[in-house]
Every structure is written in C-alpha cells, then in structure tokens.
Design an enzyme around this catalytic site. Structure first.
Site, PDB file in Angstrom:
ATOM      1  N   LYS A  39       0.831  -1.212   0.000  1.00  0.00           N
ATOM      2  CA  LYS A  39       0.000   0.000   0.000  1.00  0.00           C
ATOM      3  C   LYS A  39       0.864   1.260   0.000  1.00  0.00           C
ATOM      4  O   LYS A  39       0.515   2.256  -0.629  1.00  0.00           O
ATOM      5  CB  LYS A  39      -0.969  -0.002   1.183  1.00  0.00           C
ATOM      6  CG  LYS A  39      -2.031  -1.093   1.024  1.00  0.00           C
ATOM      7  CD  LYS A  39      -3.247  -0.906   1.892  1.00  0.00           C
ATOM      8  CE  LYS A  39      -4.300  -1.933   1.491  1.00  0.00           C
ATOM      9  NZ  LYS A  39      -5.502  -1.877   2.282  1.00  0.00           N
ATOM     10  N   LYS A  71      -3.720 -10.511  -5.285  1.00  0.00           N
ATOM     11  CA  LYS A  71      -5.013 -10.884  -4.693  1.00  0.00           C
ATOM     12  C   LYS A  71      -6.147  -9.944  -5.136  1.00  0.00           C
ATOM     13  O   LYS A  71      -5.898  -8.773  -5.427  1.00  0.00           O
ATOM     14  CB  LYS A  71      -4.918 -10.961  -3.161  1.00  0.00           C
ATOM     15  CG  LYS A  71      -5.039  -9.658  -2.431  1.00  0.00           C
ATOM     16  CD  LYS A  71      -5.346  -9.861  -0.933  1.00  0.00           C
ATOM     17  CE  LYS A  71      -5.496  -8.505  -0.271  1.00  0.00           C
ATOM     18  NZ  LYS A  71      -6.099  -8.484   1.018  1.00  0.00           N
ATOM     19  N   LYS A  95     -10.877  -5.123  -2.691  1.00  0.00           N
ATOM     20  CA  LYS A  95     -11.996  -4.205  -2.901  1.00  0.00           C
ATOM     21  C   LYS A  95     -11.525  -2.827  -3.339  1.00  0.00           C
ATOM     22  O   LYS A  95     -12.276  -2.073  -3.938  1.00  0.00           O
ATOM     23  CB  LYS A  95     -12.903  -4.139  -1.668  1.00  0.00           C
ATOM     24  CG  LYS A  95     -12.260  -3.769  -0.356  1.00  0.00           C
ATOM     25  CD  LYS A  95     -13.315  -3.685   0.735  1.00  0.00           C
ATOM     26  CE  LYS A  95     -13.068  -4.623   1.891  1.00  0.00           C
ATOM     27  NZ  LYS A  95     -11.834  -4.382   2.652  1.00  0.00           N
TER      28      LYS A  95
END
Ligand code: AQP
Length: 327
Positions: A111, A193, A196
């Site tokens: 991130k 992966k 969302k």
C-alpha cells in the site's frame, strides 16, 4: 466455547475474495461460540476515504454481514469507531511496536508503494490497531483470509510482549483459516489478490454485482492459450484461480473439476463458474436489499456497540492498571 473476533474494512465494495476468505466462515463458526464481528472503519481511514462513501459503506457492510448469515442473537455486530477502547488500546500497542517489524509487513509495503512520498503513518501502524481490536475481547480465534497471516503473527507477538512486560493480561489468539477457504486472485492479474480497493473493476467480482456483470467479468478473466482446465498455479495462474473459486463454491476438489472438464475447453468452464458464483451471491443480494435501509439494522448495531463496549472496557481497565496508566 471459544471467543472469536474478526473485522472487515468498509474501504470499498466487498469482493468475492472477502466472502470466500473470511465472511463465509464468520457465519459457519458462530454456533456455540462467543463471536464479535466488527466493521473496522478506523482501519479504512489509513488511506484517504470520501466521508459520504465511508458512511454509506459502513452501513452497507453491516447489512452484508447479516445478509451473509450472521445472526445478531448469536454474534455481536458493531462499528469499530463506536467502541473507543479500540483506538485507546491501539495507541498502547503502537508504543510496544518496533518500526522495523511494522515496515516488514507485506500489506504496508504494497500500500505504501502506491502512495509515493506521502505515506500515511496510519498505514504503518495498522497492525497494532488490529492487534488491539483482537486483544480487547480476549479472543482465542480469528477467522481471516491467509493474506492476514503476517498481521496475526505480529498480534501474537505484541500480546506476548505485553504479557511479559506487565503480567498476563491478554489471551494469545490463533488464526482460524477456513479449511475450504482460498486466496481469491484478481481476474485480470491472477498473481495479485482480488481487493476491494483495486481500481480495475473488471478484475474484481463484487458481492453486489449484477449476474450479467459477474458473467462478463468471468468470461473476460485472464487465462492462458492451452485451453485445458488443469490446476497449476505457477504455469496457469488464471485458470487455477477460477478452479479455486469453483472448488470453493461447489465443494469439489481440483481433481473432480479436471475430470469433469477434460476436453471441454475454457468457454464452458467459465460459464459454469459464473453460474455457480451467481447462485451463491443472489440470495445474499436479496437479503441485503431487504435489510440495508431498515431501522432494525441500526438497532442491531446500537446493541452490538453496547455489548462490545462492556467487554472491551473490562480488558482496557486491566491494561491501564497493569501499566500504571491511571491516576
Ligand atoms: N482476495 C482475497 N481472498 C481471500 N480472502 C481475502 N480477504 C481479503 N481479500 C481476500 C480477507 O477478507 C477480510 C477482509 O479484510 P479487510 O477488509 O480488513 O482488508 P484486506 O485484507 O486488505 O481486504 P481487501 O479486500 O484487499 O481490502 P483493501 O483493498 O481495502 O485493502 C480479511 O480476513 C482478508 O483476509
């Protein structure tokens, strides 16, 4: 009877990955256990969120919890920001954490890499807040997807570190992986992966996607040119991901799937994967639509917050006593 805690961030629309890796398991384990399920909105703000969207998604996620089978008479369902002990203990866990161990977290690295030079400090201190969420309830088991293994390890380390320094206050929790759970991968980049917050919407199946969109996304999912339904994560990550999804929703083994689709090619397999996913998601979508705007949902969350608060406050009191953090 075990004490069980888990949470999901309202950081986007829930995905099939969230469902198969975590949410489906929440409902399965609630019988006979003391379960706490949380909408972790304070984790969501570790990256920027639009206030109106965050507010709406918090409610939507709570409705999805119920639609996916959580029974408010069996499980305590609540919103993290309504139980202030989460951030209070989160701060204490931050003070016990080392920068080096936090910087080693894969989720932080992934991130942070997307944020250039402006990496929010909350991304780094996400694991101590997650540890606080779990430890406040004297949790024994945490049903999460396998991508959360590293965060669970640091949660255990922090609990042990605290107990060593200040006495036995915390139960040391274990991860509870769904035995039929799987890490669902992106439909477009199957080595990554499904998430969302992925900007590529065709890579992700959302729980509330229309059937025709689910069909379209699965049809366009990245595969290889061999056209043989065969499980090989390294050489054939795209088709292996679809096989994992199909196995999880139909309860079949990879061998059974390979045998059933021998000589049939990807077209008919993808159609069956889409049909199987739609048949699992449609009843959840119907229950969700009937619930999301009702006052009963508020009722469940208000009662849940009060119940969670009572338990969390008792643990927090022990923490501050043990640390001398009181007048
Ligand atoms: N692709 C996945 N396959 C299996 N399990 C998954 N989980 C997430 N993605 C997959 C599990 O879902 C739960 C939700 O976790 P979260 O919302 O706290 O954060 P996350 O793991 O970071 O989920 P996302 O979807 O990737 O959210 P964003 O994009 O906001 O970071 C966890 O139990 C997780 O294991």
């Amino acid at each position: 009877m075990s004490i069980i805690f888990s949470g999901i961030q309202p950081s986007g629309n829930l995905t099939l990955g969230n469902y198969l890796g975590a949410l489906r398991n929440f409902a399965k384990v609630q019988d006979g256990n003391e379960c706490y399920y949380c909408v972790v909105n304070q984790h969501a703000i570790t990256v920027p969120q639009d206030p109106q969207m965050l507010h709406a998604r918090t409610r939507q996620l709570a409705a999805i919890y119920l639609a996916a089978g959580l029974d408010p008479d069996q499980s305590t369902l609540f919103v993290q920001s309504e139980v202030p002990e989460h951030v209070q203990l989160g701060w204490i866990m931050t003070t016990l954490s080392y920068v080096g161990e936090l910087e080693r977290m894969t989720q932080y690295k992934d991130k942070a890499a997307k944020r250039g030079d402006s990496i929010p400090a909350g991304l780094l201190t996400y694991p101590p807040l997650m540890a606080a969420d779990i430890l406040l309830y004297q949790t024994e088991l945490v049903p999460v997807g396998d991508d959360q293994k590293q965060h669970m390890e640091i949660t255990r380390d922090l609990a042990q570190r605290f107990n060593r320094l200040y006495g036995e206050v915390f139960t040391i929790p274990d991860i509870l992986l769904a035995h039929d759970g799987t890490r669902v991968m992106s439909l477009q980049e199957p080595t990554k992966k499904m998430s969302k917050s992925d900007e590529n919407q065709t890579a992700t199946i959302y729980l509330l996607d229309e059937p025709k969109d689910i069909e379209k996304k699965i049809k366009r999912a990245q595969t290889d040119s061999e056209n043989a339904v065969r499980y090989d994560v390294k050489a054939k990550p795209g088709i292996s991901n679809l096989m994992d999804i199909y196995a999880a929703v139909t309860d079949q083994s990879h061998e059974e799937i390979e045998a059933a689709y021998a000589g049939k090619g990807y077209g008919s397999f993808k159609k069956d994967v889409a049909d199987a996913v739609i048949s699992v998601l449609e009843p959840i979508q119907q229950r969700y639509a009937a619930l999301v705007a009702t006052p009963e949902l508020d009722d469940v969350l208000t009662k849940g917050a009060a119940k969670a608060h009572a338990k969390a406050a008792a643990t927090y009191e022990n923490v501050i006593r043990a640390m001398g953090l009181y007048r």
